[in-house]
Design a protein around this motif. Structure first.
Motif, mmCIF file in Angstrom:
data_model
loop_
_atom_site.group_PDB
_atom_site.id
_atom_site.type_symbol
_atom_site.label_atom_id
_atom_site.label_comp_id
_atom_site.label_asym_id
_atom_site.label_seq_id
_atom_site.Cartn_x
_atom_site.Cartn_y
_atom_site.Cartn_z
ATOM 1 N N ALA A 52 0.846 -1.191 0.000
ATOM 2 C CA ALA A 52 0.000 0.000 0.000
ATOM 3 C C ALA A 52 0.877 1.235 0.000
ATOM 4 O O ALA A 52 1.415 1.615 1.044
ATOM 5 N N ALA A 53 1.070 1.828 -1.171
ATOM 6 C CA ALA A 53 1.915 3.016 -1.303
ATOM 7 C C ALA A 53 3.316 2.758 -0.766
ATOM 8 O O ALA A 53 3.905 3.605 -0.097
ATOM 9 N N GLY A 54 3.830 1.549 -1.034
ATOM 10 C CA GLY A 54 5.187 1.214 -0.629
ATOM 11 C C GLY A 54 5.325 0.667 0.766
ATOM 12 O O GLY A 54 6.455 0.411 1.213
ATOM 13 N N VAL A 55 4.219 0.461 1.467
ATOM 14 C CA VAL A 55 4.258 -0.060 2.834
ATOM 15 C C VAL A 55 3.615 -1.444 2.857
ATOM 16 O O VAL A 55 2.472 -1.609 2.413
ATOM 17 N N ARG A 56 4.364 -2.440 3.366
ATOM 18 C CA ARG A 56 3.763 -3.767 3.513
ATOM 19 C C ARG A 56 2.691 -3.674 4.574
ATOM 20 O O ARG A 56 2.956 -3.425 5.739
ATOM 21 N N TYR A 102 -7.521 -2.862 7.848
ATOM 22 C CA TYR A 102 -6.064 -2.928 7.684
ATOM 23 C C TYR A 102 -5.387 -2.287 8.882
ATOM 24 O O TYR A 102 -5.988 -1.500 9.610
ATOM 25 N N ASP A 103 -4.122 -2.646 9.075
ATOM 26 C CA ASP A 103 -3.316 -2.066 10.145
ATOM 27 C C ASP A 103 -2.617 -0.811 9.623
ATOM 28 O O ASP A 103 -1.850 -0.869 8.653
ATOM 29 N N VAL A 104 -2.885 0.303 10.270
ATOM 30 C CA VAL A 104 -2.246 1.563 9.917
ATOM 31 C C VAL A 104 -0.740 1.464 10.165
ATOM 32 O O VAL A 104 -0.290 0.788 11.103
ATOM 33 N N ARG A 105 0.034 2.123 9.330
ATOM 34 C CA ARG A 105 1.499 2.089 9.459
ATOM 35 C C ARG A 105 1.918 2.415 10.892
ATOM 36 O O ARG A 105 1.416 3.342 11.526
ATOM 37 N N GLY A 106 2.831 1.596 11.408
ATOM 38 C CA GLY A 106 3.297 1.789 12.779
ATOM 39 C C GLY A 106 2.547 0.974 13.799
ATOM 40 O O GLY A 106 2.965 0.907 14.956
ATOM 41 N N PHE A 107 1.442 0.322 13.392
ATOM 42 C CA PHE A 107 0.637 -0.447 14.336
ATOM 43 C C PHE A 107 0.333 -1.833 13.765
ATOM 44 O O PHE A 107 0.490 -2.080 12.559
ATOM 45 N N GLY A 108 -0.139 -2.713 14.654
ATOM 46 C CA GLY A 108 -0.545 -4.044 14.209
ATOM 47 C C GLY A 108 0.591 -4.800 13.550
ATOM 48 O O GLY A 108 1.756 -4.707 13.953
ATOM 49 N N PHE A 109 0.252 -5.535 12.507
ATOM 50 C CA PHE A 109 1.234 -6.369 11.801
ATOM 51 C C PHE A 109 1.694 -5.735 10.503
ATOM 52 O O PHE A 109 2.268 -6.404 9.644
ATOM 53 N N THR A 110 1.460 -4.432 10.361
ATOM 54 C CA THR A 110 1.991 -3.677 9.227
ATOM 55 C C THR A 110 3.413 -3.241 9.543
ATOM 56 O O THR A 110 3.779 -3.052 10.705
ATOM 57 N N ASP A 111 4.210 -3.044 8.496
ATOM 58 C CA ASP A 111 5.587 -2.606 8.700
ATOM 59 C C ASP A 111 5.639 -1.250 9.397
ATOM 60 O O ASP A 111 4.759 -0.397 9.212
ATOM 61 N N ARG A 112 6.678 -1.076 10.200
ATOM 62 C CA ARG A 112 6.930 0.209 10.846
ATOM 63 C C ARG A 112 7.737 1.075 9.890
ATOM 64 O O ARG A 112 8.948 0.942 9.791
ATOM 65 N N LEU A 118 -0.120 12.456 8.917
ATOM 66 C CA LEU A 118 -1.395 12.265 8.238
ATOM 67 C C LEU A 118 -1.227 12.084 6.740
ATOM 68 O O LEU A 118 -1.954 11.294 6.121
ATOM 69 N N ALA A 119 -0.287 12.789 6.145
ATOM 70 C CA ALA A 119 -0.087 12.649 4.704
ATOM 71 C C ALA A 119 0.311 11.219 4.347
ATOM 72 O O ALA A 119 -0.217 10.624 3.389
ATOM 73 N N ALA A 120 1.260 10.648 5.114
ATOM 74 C CA ALA A 120 1.698 9.277 4.845
ATOM 75 C C ALA A 120 0.581 8.281 5.131
ATOM 76 O O ALA A 120 0.402 7.296 4.399
ATOM 77 N N ASP A 121 -0.184 8.518 6.200
ATOM 78 C CA ASP A 121 -1.305 7.624 6.515
ATOM 79 C C ASP A 121 -2.368 7.669 5.421
ATOM 80 O O ASP A 121 -2.985 6.647 5.086
ATOM 81 N N THR A 122 -2.580 8.850 4.849
ATOM 82 C CA THR A 122 -3.549 8.989 3.764
ATOM 83 C C THR A 122 -3.046 8.277 2.514
ATOM 84 O O THR A 122 -3.826 7.624 1.807
ATOM 85 N N ASP A 123 -1.752 8.403 2.241
ATOM 86 C CA ASP A 123 -1.156 7.655 1.126
ATOM 87 C C ASP A 123 -1.408 6.164 1.296
ATOM 88 O O ASP A 123 -1.754 5.458 0.328
ATOM 89 N N GLN A 124 -1.219 5.672 2.518
ATOM 90 C CA GLN A 124 -1.391 4.245 2.770
ATOM 91 C C GLN A 124 -2.834 3.816 2.525
ATOM 92 O O GLN A 124 -3.078 2.778 1.895
ATOM 93 N N LEU A 125 -3.804 4.579 3.024
ATOM 94 C CA LEU A 125 -5.206 4.224 2.803
ATOM 95 C C LEU A 125 -5.527 4.214 1.312
ATOM 96 O O LEU A 125 -6.194 3.286 0.826
ATOM 97 N N GLY A 126 -5.072 5.208 0.597
ATOM 98 C CA GLY A 126 -5.274 5.207 -0.849
ATOM 99 C C GLY A 126 -4.617 4.007 -1.496
ATOM 100 O O GLY A 126 -5.162 3.406 -2.438
ATOM 101 N N GLY A 127 -3.431 3.634 -0.988
ATOM 102 C CA GLY A 127 -2.740 2.465 -1.515
ATOM 103 C C GLY A 127 -3.483 1.176 -1.235
ATOM 104 O O GLY A 127 -3.470 0.248 -2.050
ATOM 105 N N VAL A 128 -4.146 1.088 -0.062
ATOM 106 C CA VAL A 128 -4.951 -0.097 0.254
ATOM 107 C C VAL A 128 -6.099 -0.229 -0.742
ATOM 108 O O VAL A 128 -6.361 -1.314 -1.276
#
Length: 326
Positions: A52-56, A102-112, A118-128
């Motif tokens: 998701a936008a480069g984040v596992r 999904y697990d937001v970046r930095g939490f759960g079983f998603t990569d840290r 917020l910009a990076a978190d929004t990128d991730q949601l769009g990537g999901v």
């Protein structure tokens, strides 16, 4: 007299310096011991990983029980949470539509993967959404996850059908005072004290159990297996450092002006016993988002989605259906 006062002040100052040095030394020693004897929990993580936008990113999927062609749901958890908080309510929401969390970046079983903003978190949601090929889903945010859901609605309104803000207002801070982004808290999160304190909490079930029970209510699962499901992601390599980094970062959120610019249909859901997001905050958020869809869950707390999933789903489904109909 003055000489005695100066001597007393020097002694107090020296004592404080010794205590500070002792705290730093003990904290560093504790972290060293933790690295030699870490706690690792073999807790299964259902779901799959996507880019998701480069984040596992770890994603869970609950297929529709009765496929109806309705818009899918994407669930976004809040601070220090994971897909686990949706585990009891998601199957109920999946009665007639696909549900994803999904697990937001930095939490759960998603990569840290920093930055934790917020910009990076929004990128991730769009990537999901892109990775799962979801067209105009309804996004449900919980707590700080509301900010991420609303941020995507502001940035790319055509990508979502609607947003439900559950137990959160989408701003960096709850209430009317928006002058402090938490700087006072961040200033005391120094190494090695902060990582040692966080590690000490996570190594033991009791403090996590107390926090969950206070936020969740009597219906919340607080047995050892449930508490370990909370703790497991934070006990992995690098997880504590990531959590401390998130704590030191400014709180994510949109400004009031940004929220008033959102054109995507929205709904608000709040718990009456939620100390951080009650009726006044819900009504203020609804005014900024120009929505009249505000639902109260009487007698429930911040984690009602986990503690009372039946009631949470019963309140949420009509709002989702209304947003879908638009």
């Amino acid at each position: 007299m003055r000489r005695g006062l100066r001597r007393w002040a020097r002694r107090v100052g020296l004592t404080l310096l010794v205590l500070v040095a002792l705290v730093f030394t003990v904290s560093a020693a504790y972290l060293g011991w933790d690295r030699l004897a870490p706690v690792r929990l073999a807790v299964p993580a259902p779901g799959v990983d996507v880019d998701a936008a480069g984040v596992r990113t770890h994603v869970e999927h609950w297929p529709a029980g009765r496929p109806s062609g309705r818009a899918p749901l994407v669930l976004v958890h809040g601070f220090a949470e994971s897909t686990y908080v949706w585990s009891r309510v998601a199957p109920l929401l999946a009665a007639d539509r696909d549900v994803y969390a999904y697990d937001v970046r930095g939490f759960g079983f998603t990569d840290r993967v920093p930055p934790y903003d917020l910009a990076a978190d929004t990128d991730q949601l769009g990537g999901v959404l892109a990775a799962l090929r979801l067209e105009r889903p309804i996004v449900v945010g919980h707590s700080s996850g509301v900010a991420i859901a609303l941020s995507l609605a502001l940035r790319a309104p055509a990508s979502v059908r609607g947003v439900v803000a559950a137990n959160g207002d989408g701003t960096p801070y709850f209430g009317a005072d928006r002058t402090d982004a938490g700087g006072g808290v961040r200033r005391v999160l120094v190494d090695p004290i902060a990582p040692a304190a966080v590690t000490a909490v996570l190594r033991h079930r009791a403090p996590i159990r107390a926090i969950v029970a206070a936020q969740c209510g009597p219906g919340c699962p607080t047995d050892d297996a449930a508490i370990d499901r909370w703790r497991a992601p934070f006990l992995g390599p690098g997880a504590v450092d990531a959590l401390v980094t998130v704590l030191r970062s400014p709180l994510i959120g949109l400004t009031d002006a940004q929220q008033t610019a959102i054109t995507v249909p929205t709904a608000i859901l709040f718990a009456s016993e939620d100390g951080s997001f009650g009726r006044p905050e819900a009504l203020a958020t609804a005014a900024r988002l120009r929505t009249d869809r505000v639902v109260e869950l009487p007698g429930t707390r911040h984690l009602a989605l986990l503690g009372e999933p039946g009631r949470f789903a019963a309140a949420l489904v009509p709002e989702i259906d209304a947003l879908d109909g638009r």
